[in-house]
Design a protein around this motif. Structure first.
Motif, PDB file in Angstrom:
ATOM      1  N   TRP A  14       0.837  -1.203   0.000  1.00 20.75           N
ATOM      2  CA  TRP A  14       0.000   0.000   0.000  1.00 20.75           C
ATOM      3  C   TRP A  14       0.867   1.247   0.000  1.00 20.75           C
ATOM      4  O   TRP A  14       0.616   2.198  -0.738  1.00 20.75           O
ATOM      5  CB  TRP A  14      -0.911  -0.012   1.228  1.00 20.75           C
ATOM      6  N   GLN A  15       1.915   1.234   0.817  1.00 17.64           N
ATOM      7  CA  GLN A  15       2.833   2.375   0.858  1.00 17.64           C
ATOM      8  C   GLN A  15       3.541   2.553  -0.481  1.00 17.64           C
ATOM      9  O   GLN A  15       3.748   3.678  -0.943  1.00 17.64           O
ATOM     10  CB  GLN A  15       3.856   2.168   1.986  1.00 17.64           C
ATOM     11  N   ARG A  17       2.411   1.704  -3.486  1.00 18.06           N
ATOM     12  CA  ARG A  17       1.472   2.189  -4.504  1.00 18.06           C
ATOM     13  C   ARG A  17       1.175   3.673  -4.342  1.00 18.06           C
ATOM     14  O   ARG A  17       0.934   4.378  -5.319  1.00 18.06           O
ATOM     15  CB  ARG A  17       0.164   1.388  -4.431  1.00 18.06           C
ATOM     16  N   HIS A  18       1.184   4.161  -3.114  1.00 19.31           N
ATOM     17  CA  HIS A  18       0.801   5.551  -2.852  1.00 19.31           C
ATOM     18  C   HIS A  18       1.988   6.391  -2.377  1.00 19.31           C
ATOM     19  O   HIS A  18       1.810   7.358  -1.637  1.00 19.31           O
ATOM     20  CB  HIS A  18      -0.307   5.582  -1.795  1.00 19.31           C
ATOM     21  N   LEU A  21       1.946  10.356  -3.146  1.00 17.85           N
ATOM     22  CA  LEU A  21       0.937  11.050  -2.353  1.00 17.85           C
ATOM     23  C   LEU A  21       1.353  11.122  -0.886  1.00 17.85           C
ATOM     24  O   LEU A  21       1.244  12.176  -0.245  1.00 17.85           O
ATOM     25  CB  LEU A  21      -0.408  10.339  -2.480  1.00 17.85           C
ATOM     26  N   LEU A  22       1.854  10.023  -0.356  1.00 21.27           N
ATOM     27  CA  LEU A  22       2.291   9.999   1.041  1.00 21.27           C
ATOM     28  C   LEU A  22       3.472  10.939   1.268  1.00 21.27           C
ATOM     29  O   LEU A  22       3.560  11.600   2.312  1.00 21.27           O
ATOM     30  CB  LEU A  22       2.674   8.571   1.446  1.00 21.27           C
TER      31      LEU A  22
END
Length: 207
Positions: A14-15, A17-18, A21-22
């Motif tokens: 998840w980290q 993939r994003h 943005l993060l």
């Protein structure tokens, strides 16, 4: 390198993939808002909370491969320029114990004693207790003690003991120097090549 365990971890994926943005939210937005609320100044929040924080973070990180290779102690080995530097450790939450890291790169710790300031070590240990980290690797105390003992020997390099140099070899490979020396004919080679004055014999003139 096998990272199949990471590829099956839902949080890590998840980290990944994003990531962009993060990075923007956690690196710029959150610090700006936090500092802006505290000081009631959004411009200061952006300048100090975001830009200032990034500058400090980058420069502190760069110190690991500059100051921590120039100033400090080398208690575990001198086969690299890495050093243990408390100032760098304080600025980087523990990454300044760089000589240990170079000597035992597989150890999850940098500061190995309980009083060593190493927030990363404490965080990873906490994650292990929470079930978020597993199979943490540490160097054996006997290996650490042997590294310190060998490093304390005079002329701590292979050429002094009649052994071939190990330039380019893994930084922890020098731990086997003493064992190789004792198990080979390196001692007799060193004595044979020593000057007569050292061995207590006569020189070529017969004196």
């Amino acid at each position: 390198m096998d990272i199949s365990d990471l590829e099956t971890d839902p949080i890590v994926m998840w980290q990944s993939r994003h990531f962009l943005l993060l990075a923007i939210v956690m690196g710029w937005v959150v610090p700006t808002v936090a500092v802006g609320i505290v000081f009631q100044d959004w411009r200061a929040g952006f300048m100090y909370g975001a830009i200032g924080k990034i500058i400090l973070l980058h420069q502190s990180t760069f110190l690991i491969n500059s100051l921590a290779h120039y100033m400090g102690d080398r208690p575990y080995g001198d086969k690299s320029t890495s050093r243990d530097n408390l100032l760098v450790a304080l600025l980087t939450l523990g990454e300044g114990y760089h000589n240990f890291h170079h000597t035992f790169p597989y150890d999850y710790r940098n500061g190995i004693r309980w009083y060593h300031y190493d927030c990363t070590k404490w965080a990873i240990a906490l994650w292990q207790k929470a079930g978020l980290a597993h199979n943490l690797k540490t160097a054996k105390e006997s290996e650490i003690a042997r590294a310190r003992e060998i490093n304390a020997l005079p002329h701590n390099d292979e050429s002094f003991y009649g052994l071939p140099t190990t330039t380019g070899r893994h930084t922890s490979g020098w731990l086997s120097v003493a064992e190789t020396w004792l198990s080979s004919n390196a001692l007799s080679t060193m004595l044979a090549n020593s000057s007569p004055s050292i061995l207590g014999g006569s020189d070529s003139s017969g004196r």
